[in-house]
Design an enzyme around this catalytic site. Structure first.
Site, PDB file in Angstrom:
ATOM      1  N   GLY A  37     -50.655  66.452  26.944  1.00  0.00           N
ATOM      2  CA  GLY A  37     -51.473  65.805  27.916  1.00  0.00           C
ATOM      3  C   GLY A  37     -52.817  65.733  28.162  1.00  0.00           C
ATOM      4  N   LEU A  38     -53.268  66.039  29.246  1.00  0.00           N
ATOM      5  CA  LEU A  38     -54.529  66.022  29.947  1.00  0.00           C
ATOM      6  C   LEU A  38     -54.587  67.194  31.141  1.00  0.00           C
ATOM      7  CD1 LEU A  38     -54.617  64.618  33.031  1.00  0.00           C
ATOM      8  CD2 LEU A  38     -54.141  62.719  31.564  1.00  0.00           C
ATOM      9  N   GLN A  73     -59.006  71.700  19.088  1.00  0.00           N
ATOM     10  CA  GLN A  73     -59.107  73.055  19.154  1.00  0.00           C
ATOM     11  C   GLN A  73     -59.033  74.168  20.253  1.00  0.00           C
ATOM     12  OE1 GLN A  73     -60.958  74.891  16.556  1.00  0.00           O
ATOM     13  NE2 GLN A  73     -60.861  73.016  15.048  1.00  0.00           N
ATOM     14  N   CYS A 123     -63.143  73.011  23.135  1.00  0.00           N
ATOM     15  CA  CYS A 123     -62.710  71.840  22.282  1.00  0.00           C
ATOM     16  C   CYS A 123     -63.483  72.040  20.812  1.00  0.00           C
ATOM     17  CB  CYS A 123     -62.980  70.483  22.762  1.00  0.00           C
ATOM     18  SG  CYS A 123     -61.955  70.294  24.367  1.00  0.00           S
ATOM     19  N   LEU A 142     -58.215  66.428  26.576  1.00  0.00           N
ATOM     20  CA  LEU A 142     -56.807  65.885  26.229  1.00  0.00           C
ATOM     21  C   LEU A 142     -56.498  66.446  24.991  1.00  0.00           C
ATOM     22  CD1 LEU A 142     -58.033  61.799  26.466  1.00  0.00           C
ATOM     23  CD2 LEU A 142     -57.044  63.421  28.102  1.00  0.00           C
ATOM     24  N   GLY A 143     -55.183  66.455  24.899  1.00  0.00           N
ATOM     25  CA  GLY A 143     -54.444  67.014  23.420  1.00  0.00           C
ATOM     26  C   GLY A 143     -53.003  66.363  23.542  1.00  0.00           C
ATOM     27  N   GLY A 185     -52.927  68.638  18.753  1.00  0.00           N
ATOM     28  CA  GLY A 185     -54.319  68.637  17.784  1.00  0.00           C
ATOM     29  C   GLY A 185     -55.240  69.191  18.621  1.00  0.00           C
TER      30      GLY A 185
END
EC number: 2.3.1.181
Length: 213
Positions: A151-152, A74, A169, A139-140, A72
């Site tokens: 992850g991050l 941008q 983002c 994060l994603g 998820g």
């Protein structure tokens, strides 16, 4: 019985796309007894664009490659001097919902920064961790069959210029920061160790008898 502890893999500096594909394969092939894993690494310069990401958030032409991926969010930037942790976790076995997983990742980052004397916070509706008005960690996640990957990323000591070439983002004018900008010179390896320890403490224990679908 699967041990509660995650298997930690220190991958060093690795190219983005093969690592992403490796996460997909791991997630597709894992079974009920596959231990969760935390991959600790950094990437050469790369932009990644989430599934709903808009290419126009890349504001200018650049030699840095952009990879459209399946998390998820941008657009964001990865590069040397940034700690990346990928969390390959069976959420159902740990009784976690996606929002809870995001919260614990943010809390682990906040606790890691507190270890360095730096006050950080989360923001409602804008996943990540912020120091003042500037974003210090992104994060994603992707969740497939109840299991997470991606992850991050925590900015430690890097060239932040590529962030100025995007809307980080998806937010126009969002400032980014890093540990070095706050006078923190702790070795990146030590920061990564502390971050992983906080992540492991935040993850709840496995629930017996719960297997992925």
């Amino acid at each position: 019985m699967v041990a509660d502890a995650c298997l930690r893999r220190e991958l060093g500096r690795v190219p983005y796309e093969p690592t992403w594909r490796r996460m997909q394969v791991f997630t597709d092939e894992r079974g009920p007894d596959t231990p969760d894993e935390l991959w600790v690494l950094e990437h050469p310069p790369v932009y990644t664009l989430g599934m709903a990401g808009k290419p126009e958030h890349l504001l200018c032409e650049t030699a840095i490659p952009m990879v459209r991926i399946d998390r998820g969010g941008q657009i964001t930037y990865h590069g040397p001097g940034q700690i990346v942790v990928y969390l390959l976790v069976d959420l159902r076995r740990r009784g976690l919902k996606v929002r809870e997983m995001v919260n614990l990742m943010e809390q682990a980052l906040i606790d890691t920064l507190a270890d360095e004397g730096l006050a950080a916070e989360r923001r409602a509706g804008a996943p990540g961790v912020y120091v003042g008005e500037a974003k210090i960690a992104a994060l994603g996640l992707r969740v497939k069959n109840g299991c997470s990957y991606h992850g991050l990323a925590l900015n430690v000591d890097m060239d932040l210029t590529p962030f100025t070439w995007i809307n980080p983002c998806g937010y126009s004018g969002l400032q980014t920061t890093q540990l070095r900008d706050h006078g923190i010179g702790t070795d990146q390896v030590i920061v990564a160790e502390r971050l992983v320890a906080h992540l492991e403490r935040q993850l709840p224990p496995l629930r017996p008898g719960v297997a992925p679908a």
